[in-house]
Design a protein around this motif. Structure first.
Motif, short mmCIF file in Angstrom:
data_model
loop_
_atom_site.label_atom_id
_atom_site.label_comp_id
_atom_site.label_asym_id
_atom_site.label_seq_id
_atom_site.Cartn_x
_atom_site.Cartn_y
_atom_site.Cartn_z
N LEU A 30 1.04 -1.13 -0.19
CA LEU A 30 0.04 -0.13 -0.11
C LEU A 30 0.76 1.32 -0.02
O LEU A 30 1.87 1.31 0.76
N VAL A 31 0.43 2.10 -0.72
CA VAL A 31 1.07 3.61 -0.85
C VAL A 31 0.02 4.55 -0.22
O VAL A 31 -0.87 4.84 -0.83
N ASN A 47 0.37 -1.38 -7.46
CA ASN A 47 -0.32 -1.96 -8.85
C ASN A 47 -1.11 -0.85 -9.22
O ASN A 47 -1.87 -0.92 -10.15
N ARG A 48 -1.48 0.28 -8.45
CA ARG A 48 -2.19 1.37 -8.77
C ARG A 48 -3.52 1.13 -8.87
O ARG A 48 -4.25 1.70 -9.75
N ILE A 71 -6.58 16.18 -8.11
CA ILE A 71 -5.49 16.02 -9.00
C ILE A 71 -4.01 15.84 -8.52
O ILE A 71 -3.36 15.11 -8.88
N ILE A 72 -3.55 16.90 -7.71
CA ILE A 72 -2.27 16.81 -7.19
C ILE A 72 -2.00 15.71 -6.29
O ILE A 72 -1.06 15.03 -6.65
N ALA A 77 0.58 10.22 -5.81
CA ALA A 77 0.19 8.86 -5.37
C ALA A 77 0.47 7.89 -6.61
O ALA A 77 1.23 6.90 -6.34
N ILE A 78 0.22 8.05 -7.70
CA ILE A 78 0.46 7.31 -8.92
C ILE A 78 2.01 7.41 -9.05
O ILE A 78 2.24 6.29 -9.45
N GLU A 79 2.41 8.40 -9.06
CA GLU A 79 3.92 8.50 -9.56
C GLU A 79 4.70 7.51 -8.37
O GLU A 79 5.55 6.76 -8.78
N LYS A 80 4.19 7.88 -7.03
CA LYS A 80 5.11 6.95 -5.95
C LYS A 80 4.73 5.28 -6.14
O LYS A 80 5.78 4.67 -6.39
#
Length: 107
Positions: A30-31, A47-48, A71-72, A77-80
């Motif tokens: 988990l992120v 795995n997004r 958005i930010i 989170a997706i980048e991480k």
């Protein structure tokens, strides 16, 4: 010659199996990402796949501000998660690559 080829094929199959196992494991990693003022928190897997979004009541009063926060924070989170995902899969793939002449660019 054929023994080398069979060995390489077996090694590739093992690598493929390890990649699939890693993908399954990344579903459990988990992120968390939180906005700077902690009014928005998102959790997703490596795995997004999003698991949760927590929104402070204050943000619900201003649609435009909430959209900006989403958005930010979602992009961060997706980048991480992508970084973790790519690093894990690259490590597994690198370990599983057979020693093929001319293909050492992947190592």
């Amino acid at each position: 010659m054929f023994g080398d080829m069979m060995g390489m094929m077996n090694k590739l199959k093992e690598a493929q199996k390890k990649v699939e196992e890693t993908k399954k494991r990344l579903d459990t990693v988990l992120v968390d990402e939180t906005s700077n003022d902690e009014k928005l928190k998102v959790t997703l897997t490596a795995n997004r796949t999003f698991k949760s979004i927590e929104i402070d009541d204050e943000l619900l009063k201003d649609k435009e501000q909430l959209e900006d926060y989403l958005i930010i924070t979602l992009n961060k989170a997706i980048e991480k998660a992508t970084s973790i995902n790519e690093a894990e899969l690259a490590a597994v793939a690198k370990d599983g690559m057979p020693n093929i002449p001319g293909m050492d660019m992947f190592k």
